[in-house]
Design a protein around this motif. Sequence first.
Motif, mmCIF file in Angstrom:
data_model
loop_
_atom_site.group_PDB
_atom_site.id
_atom_site.type_symbol
_atom_site.label_atom_id
_atom_site.label_comp_id
_atom_site.label_asym_id
_atom_site.label_seq_id
_atom_site.Cartn_x
_atom_site.Cartn_y
_atom_site.Cartn_z
ATOM 1 N N LYS A 1 -33.714 42.033 29.113
ATOM 2 C CA LYS A 1 -34.324 41.076 28.062
ATOM 3 C C LYS A 1 -34.532 39.788 28.725
ATOM 4 C CE LYS A 1 -31.759 39.195 24.315
ATOM 5 N NZ LYS A 1 -30.758 39.441 23.316
ATOM 6 N N VAL A 2 -35.626 39.186 28.052
ATOM 7 C CA VAL A 2 -36.162 37.752 28.259
ATOM 8 C C VAL A 2 -36.132 37.161 27.125
ATOM 9 C CG1 VAL A 2 -37.825 36.482 29.140
ATOM 10 C CG2 VAL A 2 -37.325 38.356 30.365
ATOM 11 N N GLN A 3 -35.486 36.010 26.778
ATOM 12 C CA GLN A 3 -35.706 35.282 25.480
ATOM 13 C C GLN A 3 -36.006 33.893 26.019
ATOM 14 O OE1 GLN A 3 -31.501 35.168 24.523
ATOM 15 N NE2 GLN A 3 -31.018 33.268 25.360
ATOM 16 N N LEU A 4 -36.807 33.210 24.829
ATOM 17 C CA LEU A 4 -37.148 32.049 24.821
ATOM 18 C C LEU A 4 -37.370 31.420 23.275
ATOM 19 C CD1 LEU A 4 -40.448 31.982 23.853
ATOM 20 C CD2 LEU A 4 -40.943 33.066 25.736
ATOM 21 N N SER A 5 -37.669 30.138 23.473
ATOM 22 C CA SER A 5 -37.779 29.481 22.039
ATOM 23 C C SER A 5 -39.036 28.748 22.330
ATOM 24 C CB SER A 5 -36.826 28.170 22.045
ATOM 25 O OG SER A 5 -35.451 28.728 21.724
ATOM 26 N N ALA A 6 -39.888 28.998 21.220
ATOM 27 C CA ALA A 6 -41.326 28.230 21.125
ATOM 28 C C ALA A 6 -41.655 27.606 19.808
ATOM 29 C CB ALA A 6 -42.067 29.587 21.100
ATOM 30 N N ARG A 7 -42.419 26.899 19.814
ATOM 31 C CA ARG A 7 -42.962 25.977 18.745
ATOM 32 C C ARG A 7 -43.683 26.947 17.826
ATOM 33 N NH1 ARG A 7 -44.351 19.898 20.429
ATOM 34 N NH2 ARG A 7 -42.261 19.427 21.055
ATOM 35 N N THR A 8 -43.734 26.803 16.594
ATOM 36 C CA THR A 8 -44.388 27.871 15.586
ATOM 37 C C THR A 8 -45.758 27.987 16.037
ATOM 38 O OG1 THR A 8 -44.535 25.934 14.329
ATOM 39 C CG2 THR A 8 -42.828 27.611 13.987
ATOM 40 N N HIS A 9 -46.557 26.958 16.698
ATOM 41 C CA HIS A 9 -48.077 27.249 16.893
ATOM 42 C C HIS A 9 -47.960 28.253 18.031
ATOM 43 C CE1 HIS A 9 -47.424 24.002 19.785
ATOM 44 N NE2 HIS A 9 -48.322 24.367 20.238
ATOM 45 N N ALA A 10 -47.193 28.223 18.835
ATOM 46 C CA ALA A 10 -47.261 29.229 19.849
ATOM 47 C C ALA A 10 -46.787 30.435 19.845
ATOM 48 C CB ALA A 10 -46.397 28.450 21.261
ATOM 49 N N LEU B 1 -29.872 39.598 31.066
ATOM 50 C CA LEU B 1 -30.470 38.490 30.295
ATOM 51 C C LEU B 1 -31.286 37.431 31.017
ATOM 52 C CD1 LEU B 1 -30.922 37.487 27.325
ATOM 53 C CD2 LEU B 1 -28.644 36.358 27.564
ATOM 54 N N TYR B 2 -32.290 37.107 30.773
ATOM 55 C CA TYR B 2 -32.885 35.923 31.520
ATOM 56 C C TYR B 2 -33.673 35.071 30.419
ATOM 57 C CZ TYR B 2 -32.406 37.850 36.008
ATOM 58 O OH TYR B 2 -32.048 38.200 37.350
ATOM 59 N N GLY B 3 -33.928 33.958 30.479
ATOM 60 C CA GLY B 3 -34.557 32.954 29.552
ATOM 61 C C GLY B 3 -35.561 32.007 30.117
ATOM 62 N N ILE B 4 -36.752 32.110 29.458
ATOM 63 C CA ILE B 4 -37.832 31.201 29.824
ATOM 64 C C ILE B 4 -38.037 30.006 28.853
ATOM 65 C CG2 ILE B 4 -40.367 31.363 29.802
ATOM 66 C CD1 ILE B 4 -40.530 33.997 30.358
ATOM 67 N N SER B 5 -38.346 28.617 29.818
ATOM 68 C CA SER B 5 -38.160 27.574 29.190
ATOM 69 C C SER B 5 -39.180 26.718 29.707
ATOM 70 C CB SER B 5 -36.690 27.114 29.159
ATOM 71 O OG SER B 5 -36.307 26.762 30.642
ATOM 72 N N GLN B 6 -39.286 25.536 29.033
ATOM 73 C CA GLN B 6 -40.275 24.386 29.704
ATOM 74 C C GLN B 6 -41.523 24.740 29.945
ATOM 75 O OE1 GLN B 6 -38.214 22.396 32.782
ATOM 76 N NE2 GLN B 6 -36.108 22.528 31.552
ATOM 77 N N MET B 7 -42.120 25.702 29.291
ATOM 78 C CA MET B 7 -43.479 26.175 29.227
ATOM 79 C C MET B 7 -44.428 24.970 29.137
ATOM 80 S SD MET B 7 -44.096 29.366 30.572
ATOM 81 C CE MET B 7 -45.593 29.773 29.994
ATOM 82 N N GLU C 1 -39.666 25.441 15.386
ATOM 83 C CA GLU C 1 -39.431 26.215 16.642
ATOM 84 C C GLU C 1 -38.796 27.743 16.166
ATOM 85 O OE1 GLU C 1 -35.644 25.433 19.373
ATOM 86 O OE2 GLU C 1 -37.551 24.507 20.372
ATOM 87 N N ALA C 2 -39.393 28.566 16.849
ATOM 88 C CA ALA C 2 -38.770 30.012 16.804
ATOM 89 C C ALA C 2 -38.098 30.551 17.809
ATOM 90 C CB ALA C 2 -39.598 31.048 16.248
ATOM 91 N N HIS C 3 -37.047 31.266 17.809
ATOM 92 C CA HIS C 3 -36.586 32.142 19.041
ATOM 93 C C HIS C 3 -37.158 33.292 18.931
ATOM 94 C CE1 HIS C 3 -33.735 28.751 19.110
ATOM 95 N NE2 HIS C 3 -33.535 28.999 17.761
ATOM 96 N N LEU C 4 -37.480 33.690 20.403
ATOM 97 C CA LEU C 4 -38.212 35.032 20.418
ATOM 98 C C LEU C 4 -37.606 35.858 21.831
ATOM 99 C CD1 LEU C 4 -40.762 32.636 19.994
ATOM 100 C CD2 LEU C 4 -41.877 34.903 19.548
ATOM 101 N N ASN C 5 -37.649 37.247 21.619
ATOM 102 C CA ASN C 5 -36.869 38.326 22.652
ATOM 103 C C ASN C 5 -38.150 38.967 23.143
ATOM 104 O OD1 ASN C 5 -34.401 37.272 22.372
ATOM 105 N ND2 ASN C 5 -33.992 38.472 20.797
ATOM 106 N N ARG C 6 -38.122 39.401 24.384
ATOM 107 C CA ARG C 6 -38.789 40.622 24.738
ATOM 108 C C ARG C 6 -37.954 41.547 25.491
ATOM 109 N NH1 ARG C 6 -44.373 40.516 28.260
ATOM 110 N NH2 ARG C 6 -44.512 42.862 28.734
#
Length: 122
Positions: free
Chosen positions: A65-74, A29-35, A104-109
């Motif tokens: 799996k990679v997860q992140l949180s993103a603003r709704t417009h993204a 499990l990995y997470g992407i942040s601060q994009m 903000e929404a939470h997303l997975n890949r």
Amino acid sequence: MEESAWHLVAMRDDEVLGYGRLNAFDSRLYGISQMVVASAFQGQGVGRQILRKLIAIARDHGASKVQLSARTHAIPFYRQEGFETRGGALSIRQNRRGACTDGEAHLNRYMPAWGHVDWASG
């Protein structure tokens, strides 16, 4: 690289165009942040290249799996790259004055969504 984090900076000459961070939470499990991409370079593929490189690093290290949180417009941007919203729940942030800002929404890949990233074509 920190012990379990990778920091990726996109630069042109001495100018920072964008940045992203990848953390390993465990071996799968990995997470992407601060994009972030400088406003003058948004819409030019900088964020997409950063995101794809971070995903490739996670894949190369065995992530399922990679997860992140993103603003709704993204969210559409991340969906184009194979991410799915998790649970469909959005949280709305408020600034210090109480005004609502972007949600903000939470997303997975997941691994099956990953394909080959061809860096030569961008």
